[in-house]
Motif scaffolding. Structure first.
Motif, PDB file in Angstrom:
ATOM      1  N   LYS A   5      12.324  34.464  -8.721  1.00 21.43           N
ATOM      2  CA  LYS A   5      13.435  35.236  -8.168  1.00 21.43           C
ATOM      3  C   LYS A   5      14.094  34.369  -7.092  1.00 21.43           C
ATOM      4  O   LYS A   5      13.407  33.833  -6.220  1.00 21.43           O
ATOM      5  CB  LYS A   5      12.934  36.541  -7.551  1.00 21.43           C
ATOM      6  N   LEU A   6      15.408  34.232  -7.172  1.00 18.22           N
ATOM      7  CA  LEU A   6      16.139  33.449  -6.181  1.00 18.22           C
ATOM      8  C   LEU A   6      16.699  34.370  -5.110  1.00 18.22           C
ATOM      9  O   LEU A   6      17.362  35.365  -5.416  1.00 18.22           O
ATOM     10  CB  LEU A   6      17.283  32.681  -6.849  1.00 18.22           C
ATOM     11  N   ILE A   7      16.461  34.021  -3.852  1.00 21.62           N
ATOM     12  CA  ILE A   7      16.929  34.820  -2.729  1.00 21.62           C
ATOM     13  C   ILE A   7      17.686  33.887  -1.793  1.00 21.62           C
ATOM     14  O   ILE A   7      17.112  32.923  -1.271  1.00 21.62           O
ATOM     15  CB  ILE A   7      15.754  35.473  -1.973  1.00 21.62           C
ATOM     16  N   GLY A   8      18.954  34.139  -1.591  1.00 26.52           N
ATOM     17  CA  GLY A   8      19.713  33.274  -0.682  1.00 26.52           C
ATOM     18  C   GLY A   8      21.131  33.027  -1.144  1.00 26.52           C
ATOM     19  O   GLY A   8      21.707  33.811  -1.897  1.00 26.52           O
ATOM     20  N   TRP A   9      21.667  31.895  -0.709  1.00 22.60           N
ATOM     21  CA  TRP A   9      23.060  31.540  -0.950  1.00 22.60           C
ATOM     22  C   TRP A   9      23.139  30.388  -1.941  1.00 22.60           C
ATOM     23  O   TRP A   9      22.294  29.495  -1.927  1.00 22.60           O
ATOM     24  CB  TRP A   9      23.743  31.138   0.360  1.00 22.60           C
ATOM     25  N   THR A  10      24.170  30.397  -2.768  1.00 23.98           N
ATOM     26  CA  THR A  10      24.313  29.353  -3.783  1.00 23.98           C
ATOM     27  C   THR A  10      24.869  28.053  -3.203  1.00 23.98           C
ATOM     28  O   THR A  10      24.891  27.038  -3.895  1.00 23.98           O
ATOM     29  CB  THR A  10      25.233  29.825  -4.919  1.00 23.98           C
ATOM     30  N   GLY A  11      25.297  28.075  -1.956  1.00 21.63           N
ATOM     31  CA  GLY A  11      25.845  26.876  -1.325  1.00 21.63           C
ATOM     32  C   GLY A  11      24.820  26.138  -0.488  1.00 21.63           C
ATOM     33  O   GLY A  11      25.101  25.743   0.641  1.00 21.63           O
ATOM     34  N   VAL A  12      23.636  25.924  -1.039  1.00 22.53           N
ATOM     35  CA  VAL A  12      22.584  25.163  -0.363  1.00 22.53           C
ATOM     36  C   VAL A  12      22.221  23.979  -1.249  1.00 22.53           C
ATOM     37  O   VAL A  12      21.951  24.148  -2.433  1.00 22.53           O
ATOM     38  CB  VAL A  12      21.333  26.022  -0.095  1.00 22.53           C
ATOM     39  N   GLY A  13      22.212  22.780  -0.677  1.00 20.05           N
ATOM     40  CA  GLY A  13      21.898  21.592  -1.458  1.00 20.05           C
ATOM     41  C   GLY A  13      23.113  21.053  -2.192  1.00 20.05           C
ATOM     42  O   GLY A  13      24.268  21.293  -1.808  1.00 20.05           O
ATOM     43  N   SER A  14      22.885  20.322  -3.277  1.00 18.65           N
ATOM     44  CA  SER A  14      23.991  19.772  -4.073  1.00 18.65           C
ATOM     45  C   SER A  14      24.754  20.929  -4.711  1.00 18.65           C
ATOM     46  O   SER A  14      24.156  21.810  -5.319  1.00 18.65           O
ATOM     47  CB  SER A  14      23.438  18.847  -5.156  1.00 18.65           C
ATOM     48  N   GLN A  15      26.065  20.920  -4.575  1.00 19.82           N
ATOM     49  CA  GLN A  15      26.844  22.081  -4.999  1.00 19.82           C
ATOM     50  C   GLN A  15      28.257  21.716  -5.422  1.00 19.82           C
ATOM     51  O   GLN A  15      28.782  20.671  -5.048  1.00 19.82           O
ATOM     52  CB  GLN A  15      26.925  23.090  -3.853  1.00 19.82           C
TER      53      GLN A  15
END
Length: 306
Positions: free
Chosen positions: A98-108
């Motif tokens: 399960k992914l919890i957080g923001w999609t703008g973390v790391g390579s994006q």
């Protein structure tokens, strides 16, 4: 009241004026993918010719809950066994995430719904018209095709003779053209252009400095690249553009310009160390990003092939 009406009129006029500042897409009033319209089969076939060794480079970074991220963003993976028993004579088992957080973390990749000008985005799309709590209804990243084209890497570290280029350093058109000449390449219509700054070396070692600023192109170079017809730009830092900005009165003018004026996708935290080490300045660039419907940015793992 008359005062309230005047305030509403001023707000309406301001938004309308700003909408006029965002140019219409050359690809028509319904266009939602911007410069990626420039990609076609010929661009792919030309880019494939660059593959002479078959060496593959991973350009995306590993992401975890400690990855340094912009302001409010965080990322966490929760792993479990929803069903702990076994199934069948072969005792089948499985584990889920399960992914919890923001999609703008790391390579994006930051899409055209991510950056706007006074809440007006690429091709005149207004936030008030396309934003919902379950995703954007216009300019979502699911609209983008896979990006398969020629990639170009500009080694700015070598140019500035700095292992980690100082924050706020602005890359000018002159800088770009000098690097292109040294690397004996050119920027062509349909290219993805990446910049090597050394900035990701700070991640995990000095996150405070890493997130406080960075080097990158200025507005002059942004116009230069936009007019060249590039389809995406990126760098090995979180901001892509120079922070602090060359003009302290504006905020992220380059990211804004690339999206609203030219329909160019912006890539951040792209790892290009190995490409630079091997002096691979042009290559086949391949990106098939997650198709989360209504997303404005998503984590990516692009691939360069030489």
């Amino acid at each position: 009241s008359t005062a309230c009406l005047n305030i509403l009129m001023i707000a309406f006029i301001g938004t309308s004026a700003m909408a006029q500042e965002v140019p219409e897409s050359p690809y028509g009033p319904n266009d939602e993918i911007g410069a990626l319209n420039l990609l076609d089969e010929d661009k792919v076939l030309d880019a494939v010719k660059l593959v002479t060794e078959g060496k593959v480079y991973r350009l995306g970074m590993v992401v975890n809950e400690n990855t340094a991220a912009f302001r409010h963003r965080y990322f966490h993976v929760e792993t479990s066994q929803p069903e702990t028993g076994t199934a069948g004579a072969n005792k089948f088992t499985y584990v889920d995430d399960k992914l919890i957080g923001w999609t703008g973390v790391g390579s994006q990749i930051n899409g055209l719904a991510h950056y706007g000008k006074n809440n007006v985005h690429y091709n005149g799309h207004k936030v008030e018209d396309f934003l919902t709590v379950t995703g954007v209804k216009k300019l979502g990243l699911e609209k983008l095709p896979p990006i398969v084209t020629r990639g170009v890497l500009l080694d700015m570290r070598e140019h500035f003779d700095q292992d980690i280029i100082k924050e706020g350093t602005v890359f000018t058109v002159k800088d770009i053209e000098e690097v292109l000449k040294k690397e004996n390449i050119e920027i062509r219509k349909g290219d993805v252009v990446l910049f090597y700054t050394g900035w990701t070396q700070l991640m995990g070692k000095d996150n405070e400095r890493y997130l406080a600023g960075g080097p990158g192109i200025g507005t002059e170079a942004a116009r230069y690249l936009g007019k060249k017809g590039v389809v995406a730009v990126g760098a090995d830092n979180w901001s892509f553009e120079a922070v602090p900005h060359e003009n302290s009165e504006v905020s992220f003018p380059v990211n804004q310009m690339m999206a609203t004026d030219y329909g160019v996708q912006v890539l951040e935290n792209i790892l290009v160390d190995e490409l630079a080490k091997d002096e691979v300045w042009e290559f086949l660039f391949v990106l098939g990003h997650p198709l989360y419907e209504g997303s404005t940015q998503v984590q990516i793992n692009p691939v360069a092939i030489k």
